[in-house]
Design an enzyme around this catalytic site. Structure first.
Site, PDB file in Angstrom:
ATOM      1  N   HIS A 138       0.849  -1.180   0.000  1.00 26.41           N
ATOM      2  CA  HIS A 138       0.000   0.000   0.000  1.00 26.41           C
ATOM      3  C   HIS A 138       0.889   1.235   0.000  1.00 26.41           C
ATOM      4  O   HIS A 138       2.117   1.134   0.070  1.00 26.41           O
ATOM      5  CB  HIS A 138      -0.938   0.000   1.208  1.00 26.41           C
ATOM      6  CG  HIS A 138      -2.186  -0.808   0.997  1.00 26.41           C
ATOM      7  ND1 HIS A 138      -3.107  -0.513   0.010  1.00 26.41           N
ATOM      8  CD2 HIS A 138      -2.678  -1.902   1.649  1.00 26.41           C
ATOM      9  CE1 HIS A 138      -4.103  -1.381   0.063  1.00 26.41           C
ATOM     10  NE2 HIS A 138      -3.857  -2.239   1.042  1.00 26.41           N
ATOM     11  N   ASP A 168       0.211   6.635  -4.082  1.00 27.43           N
ATOM     12  CA  ASP A 168      -0.943   6.253  -4.903  1.00 27.43           C
ATOM     13  C   ASP A 168      -1.275   7.325  -5.930  1.00 27.43           C
ATOM     14  O   ASP A 168      -1.512   7.015  -7.110  1.00 27.43           O
ATOM     15  CB  ASP A 168      -2.175   6.035  -4.020  1.00 27.43           C
ATOM     16  CG  ASP A 168      -2.146   4.719  -3.260  1.00 27.43           C
ATOM     17  OD1 ASP A 168      -1.225   3.919  -3.488  1.00 27.43           O
ATOM     18  OD2 ASP A 168      -3.048   4.502  -2.438  1.00 27.43           O
TER      19      ASP A 168
END
Length: 399
Positions: A138, A168
């Site tokens: 992540h 991200d």
């Protein structure tokens, strides 16, 4: 007038945040986006607690101006639909782990032979090659592996989780948009599509722009509070009398002089600025000075003295900041029931092709039947697909 990317048609197989944020940017700029969602697959963003009708507020924003079809890629009946869609959509985005799309019969090699103009972008945490290619991750993990977490922390404390997804969004979403548009330009010139292997870890590692260039050129390796921009100089945050914080970026001489003048510091401070061994004492002096007034009082001082000093805002304060309001950085987007949802606007400003927003993000497979009808499917053929369970809504047996 249609948006600047109105000629692009994108099949989006991505999930969660990075891919959908990238396709939101493309949709805001006019591209036609069809999200292909797996029925009955958990989606953390869709299920976030703040609701906007039947979907979460986050889902409603990330998926504005898009259409949705629900297809179970493991179901053979879905392949027939996808083959026809690929005749109409010439850009494909996916965010699975390496090899997953190939197992579905949707790998680039399988599709490229029949669709040579296809632009196919795979976004993953670590890329399609290397020992970490199959590893889960992540945002926080990509920042850690890239070295950004380490160089951004304080010497006397550990890394702090960011309040937004840097890897991200900056690493994944924006690089995905840039890569796809570069491939579109290449295709316009040559007629060729191509495959894009994009790693979020690679992208955020590349963002060590200044410090890494110095280090690789033979300088000192970046470390906590040892550089010009990571706390190694007075370029930093300072607490005010009322427990708020203010940012100081007064690096250039003209701004430093204005800063020191407002703070009432002596000319000797400016003379010591270039001496590395004086930076700690300089920062201590600034800390003492900023603690003498409240944030509002300092705002008033620096409203007149333009010295690259700004208050640290809460998200709610930023929402109402006069600059962001003047730039219309929030908008109202209607949902399928006609209700207005307040969302963050696109940051792009075009003189000829202004950004426009369609409907906010919808429920799973909301446009499945309409998309199939556009492919020329009749009612019976659509019913057979639904009965197969490929769209996740197999009819209940009659009682």
């Amino acid at each position: 007038m249609p948006g600047p990317l109105a000629s692009l048609k994108v099949l989006d197989f991505s999930t969660l945040l990075p891919g959908p944020f990238a396709s939101m940017i493309l949709a805001d700029l006019g591209a036609e986006i069809l999200r292909v969602e797996a029925p009955n697959r958990p989606d953390m963003v869709r299920e976030m607690p703040q609701r906007a009708g039947p979907v979460s507020a986050a889902h409603a924003m990330l998926n504005r101006s898009k259409r949705f079809i629900a297809l179970d890629l493991k179901n053979p009946a879905s392949q027939e639909v996808l083959e026809e869609l690929l005749g109409r959509y010439d850009i494909l985005l996916e965010q699975f782990r390496p090899g997953v799309m190939k197992r579905f019969g949707l790998g680039y090699e399988e599709l490229q032979a029949q669709h040579p103009g296809l632009i196919y972008c795979s976004l993953t945490g670590f890329g399609q090659t290397g020992p970490f290619r199959d590893r889960a991750g992540h945002d926080i993990n990509y920042l850690a592996v890239s070295g950004l977490s380490e160089t951004s922390r304080r010497k006397d404390s550990g890394p702090v989780p960011q309040g937004f997804q840097l890897a991200d969004l900056a690493g994944g979403s924006y690089h995905m948009v840039m890569a796809v548009l570069a491939a579109v330009i290449h295709r316009q010139q040559t007629g060729e599509g191509q495959y894009i292997d994009l790693s979020m870890t690679d992208a955020v590692f590349s963002m060590h722009a200044l410090s890494a260039a110095e280090w690789l050129g033979g300088g000192i390796e970046p470390a906590p509070e040892n550089g010009m921009l990571n706390g190694g100089t007075f370029y930093d945050y300072y607490e005010t009398k009322d427990g708020r914080w203010i940012s100081v970026g007064s690096l250039e001489p003209v701004f430093r002089q204005r800063l020191f003048h407002v703070l009432g510091l002596s000319a000797d401070i400016e003379a010591d600025f270039s001496k590395p061994d004086k930076q700690l004492s300089l920062k201590a002096e600034l800390r003492r000075s900023f603690l003498t007034r409240t944030l509002a009082e300092w705002e008033q001082c620096f409203r007149v003295a333009d010295a690259c000093v700004e208050p640290v805002m809460t998200p709610g304060e930023a929402l109402e900041h006069p600059q962001l309001k003047a730039r219309e950085m929030t908008c109202v987007v209607k949902d399928t029931e006609g209700n207005g949802l307040r969302q963050i606007s696109s940051p792009f400003r075009f003189s000829k092709t202004p950004v426009r927003y369609g409907i906010a993000g919808k429920t799973m497979g909301a446009d499945s039947e309409e998309v199939l009808q556009e492919l020329g499917w009749g009612k019976q053929r659509i019913s057979r697909l639904m009965e197969s369970g490929a769209s996740g809504n197999r009819p209940e047996p009659a009682s």
